[in-house]
Scaffold this motif. Structure first.
Motif, PDB file in Angstrom:
ATOM      1  N   SER A 171      -2.325  -6.060   8.549  1.00 39.63           N
ATOM      2  CA  SER A 171      -2.303  -5.785   7.109  1.00 39.63           C
ATOM      3  C   SER A 171      -1.341  -4.614   6.877  1.00 39.63           C
ATOM      4  CB  SER A 171      -3.698  -5.405   6.631  1.00 39.63           C
ATOM      5  OG  SER A 171      -4.046  -4.138   7.173  1.00 39.63           O
ATOM      6  N   PRO A 172      -0.924  -4.402   5.615  1.00 39.25           N
ATOM      7  CA  PRO A 172      -0.061  -3.242   5.336  1.00 39.25           C
ATOM      8  C   PRO A 172      -0.677  -1.921   5.830  1.00 39.25           C
ATOM      9  CG  PRO A 172      -0.069  -4.713   3.451  1.00 39.25           C
ATOM     10  CD  PRO A 172      -1.070  -5.263   4.414  1.00 39.25           C
ATOM     11  N   GLU A 173      -1.987  -1.769   5.659  1.00 39.47           N
ATOM     12  CA  GLU A 173      -2.640  -0.546   6.136  1.00 39.47           C
ATOM     13  C   GLU A 173      -2.511  -0.414   7.654  1.00 39.47           C
ATOM     14  OE1 GLU A 173      -3.951  -2.651   3.976  1.00 39.47           O
ATOM     15  OE2 GLU A 173      -4.837  -1.552   2.285  1.00 39.47           O
ATOM     16  N   GLU A 174      -2.744  -1.539   8.347  1.00 38.83           N
ATOM     17  CA  GLU A 174      -2.657  -1.508   9.812  1.00 38.83           C
ATOM     18  C   GLU A 174      -1.236  -1.251  10.297  1.00 38.83           C
ATOM     19  OE1 GLU A 174      -6.382  -4.499  10.929  1.00 38.83           O
ATOM     20  OE2 GLU A 174      -4.466  -5.341  10.272  1.00 38.83           O
ATOM     21  N   VAL A 189       4.111  -3.302   3.141  1.00 34.92           N
ATOM     22  CA  VAL A 189       3.892  -4.481   2.309  1.00 34.92           C
ATOM     23  C   VAL A 189       3.726  -5.723   3.168  1.00 34.92           C
ATOM     24  CG1 VAL A 189       6.382  -4.904   2.006  1.00 34.92           C
ATOM     25  CG2 VAL A 189       4.780  -5.800   0.319  1.00 34.92           C
ATOM     26  N   ARG A 190       2.871  -6.601   2.678  1.00 34.49           N
ATOM     27  CA  ARG A 190       2.821  -7.969   3.185  1.00 34.49           C
ATOM     28  C   ARG A 190       3.502  -8.821   2.128  1.00 34.49           C
ATOM     29  NH1 ARG A 190       0.151 -12.899   2.494  1.00 34.49           N
ATOM     30  NH2 ARG A 190      -0.491 -13.889   4.438  1.00 34.49           N
ATOM     31  N   VAL A 213       0.852  -1.177   0.000  1.00 32.16           N
ATOM     32  CA  VAL A 213       0.000   0.000   0.000  1.00 32.16           C
ATOM     33  C   VAL A 213       0.895   1.237   0.000  1.00 32.16           C
ATOM     34  CG1 VAL A 213      -0.241   0.041   2.545  1.00 32.16           C
ATOM     35  CG2 VAL A 213      -1.958   1.141   1.121  1.00 32.16           C
ATOM     36  N   LYS A 214       0.475   2.236  -0.792  1.00 26.50           N
ATOM     37  CA  LYS A 214       1.173   3.522  -0.815  1.00 26.50           C
ATOM     38  C   LYS A 214       0.293   4.531  -0.100  1.00 26.50           C
ATOM     39  CE  LYS A 214       2.975   2.504  -5.415  1.00 26.50           C
ATOM     40  NZ  LYS A 214       3.241   3.007  -6.769  1.00 26.50           N
ATOM     41  N   GLU A 219      -3.117   3.966  -2.875  1.00 26.43           N
ATOM     42  CA  GLU A 219      -3.413   2.831  -3.754  1.00 26.43           C
ATOM     43  C   GLU A 219      -2.739   1.570  -3.230  1.00 26.43           C
ATOM     44  OE1 GLU A 219      -1.404   2.736  -7.575  1.00 26.43           O
ATOM     45  OE2 GLU A 219      -0.206   4.464  -7.022  1.00 26.43           O
ATOM     46  N   THR A 220      -3.241   0.435  -3.690  1.00 19.22           N
ATOM     47  CA  THR A 220      -2.604  -0.831  -3.353  1.00 19.22           C
ATOM     48  C   THR A 220      -2.133  -1.491  -4.645  1.00 19.22           C
ATOM     49  OG1 THR A 220      -4.660  -2.078  -3.508  1.00 19.22           O
ATOM     50  CG2 THR A 220      -4.076  -1.219  -1.335  1.00 19.22           C
ATOM     51  N   GLN A 221      -1.217  -2.444  -4.493  1.00 21.01           N
ATOM     52  CA  GLN A 221      -0.628  -3.110  -5.658  1.00 21.01           C
ATOM     53  C   GLN A 221      -0.288  -4.547  -5.259  1.00 21.01           C
ATOM     54  OE1 GLN A 221       3.427  -1.728  -6.512  1.00 21.01           O
ATOM     55  NE2 GLN A 221       2.871  -1.674  -8.665  1.00 21.01           N
ATOM     56  N   PRO A 222      -0.642  -5.546  -6.105  1.00 20.30           N
ATOM     57  CA  PRO A 222      -0.268  -6.917  -5.770  1.00 20.30           C
ATOM     58  C   PRO A 222       1.255  -7.086  -5.784  1.00 20.30           C
ATOM     59  CG  PRO A 222      -1.698  -6.840  -7.722  1.00 20.30           C
ATOM     60  CD  PRO A 222      -1.320  -5.443  -7.396  1.00 20.30           C
TER      61      PRO A 222
END
Ligand SMILES: [Zn+2]
Length: 292
Positions: free
Chosen positions: A211-214, A20-21, A6-7, A229-232
């Protein structure tokens, strides 16, 4: 849960942040290279930092990170691009030590404390940006922090962590990068410094399954972060039998004829993903036809 990054921006857009996860991605590297736990942590931390660094690039740009310490692992090489694709290997994957005095995988001992971290960015049109810094820690998170500050002049904080199961598979991996944008207020800098001192180590955050956000909310404080934004994120190698075939073709007719006459077959090996490709006599004759 699939891997992703996540950015974000934080503190009224004065701060840029990434998290990142990378559990599945590092897990794939562990399976492919049969790394032992300390080596898995070193490779995984490098891949985790590199994939976030890759996400700072644009379009078709890509980068290569090399960690070259004086420890028993030998060089670690990782490629990452702007699409969240990463691949990597460590020269000696079967390295493991007892846990260090903090009860953690002893990455510093495996990497070494003397050596270099270098980054080559391929920004297209044969244009390359190269940066290199000496290793300052060997634990890698601090080394990436030092790289951003010294080589790119961006005040940053990097946290990367990898947890390994008793059977050597990867339990969890992830990390964050926090960067101050030009003109960040002193008050914000102080706040971030205090938070970074107070938060648990990144390995604890990923162990809790955040999670990356958390992770970013934990590091920067809930309400301070604006997610963009998120990215795989995936382990992805660019090798193929055809690509290695082209390399064989470029060896020329004499060399290929010699392969056919001597062994009647050939095998190539990709360092990055540990994949092997076998060329039969018929394959080689085909390549011979295409060679000059
Ligand atoms: Zn490969």
């Amino acid at each position: 849960m699939k891997d992703y990054l996540v950015k974000a921006l934080a503190f009224d857009d004065q701060v840029r942040a990434y998290a990142v996860r990378s559990t599945e991605t590092v897990g794939e590297a562990q399976r492919r290279h049969h790394t032992w736990p300390t080596a898995s942590a070193a490779l995984g931390r490098t891949m985790t930092a590199s994939v976030m660094m890759g996400s700072m690039l644009k379009g078709e740009e890509k980068l290569t990170v090399k960690v070259e310490g004086d420890g028993p692992l030998g060089p670690i090489l990782v490629d990452a691009n702007a699409k969240g694709q990463v691949r990597g290997y460590v020269t000696h994957p079967q390295v493991h030590f007892d846990l260090n005095e903090h009860g953690k995988l002893d990455v510093r001992r495996a990497v070494g404390t003397s050596g270099f971290l270098s980054v080559v960015k391929d920004v297209g049109l044969r244009d390359y940006f190269t940066g290199q810094v000496p290793l300052v820690s060997g634990e890698l998170g601090e080394d990436f922090t030092y790289y951003f500050v010294k080589s790119e002049q961006v005040p940053s904080s990097v946290g990367v962590g990898v947890l390994v199961n008793p059977d050597n598979t990867i339990l969890a991996a992830g990390g964050f990068v926090i960067q101050l944008l030009p003109g960040t207020e002193d008050e914000t800098i102080t706040k971030i410094e205090e938070r970074l001192k107070a938060i648990p180590p990144i390995s604890k955050l990923i162990e809790r399954g955040l999670s990356p956000e958390e992770i970013l909310e934990e590091v920067l404080g809930k309400g301070n972060v604006r997610f963009l934004e998120t990215q795989p994120v995936t382990f992805q190698c660019t090798c193929s039998k055809e690509r290695f075939g082209n390399a064989i073709i470029s060896l020329g007719k004499d060399e290929i004829t010699d392969m056919i006459e001597t062994d009647g077959k050939a095998e190539t090996h990709c360092h990055f993903c540990n994949e092997k490709y076998t060329y039969t006599r018929e394959d080689l004759e085909q390549l011979l036809n295409e060679a000059k």
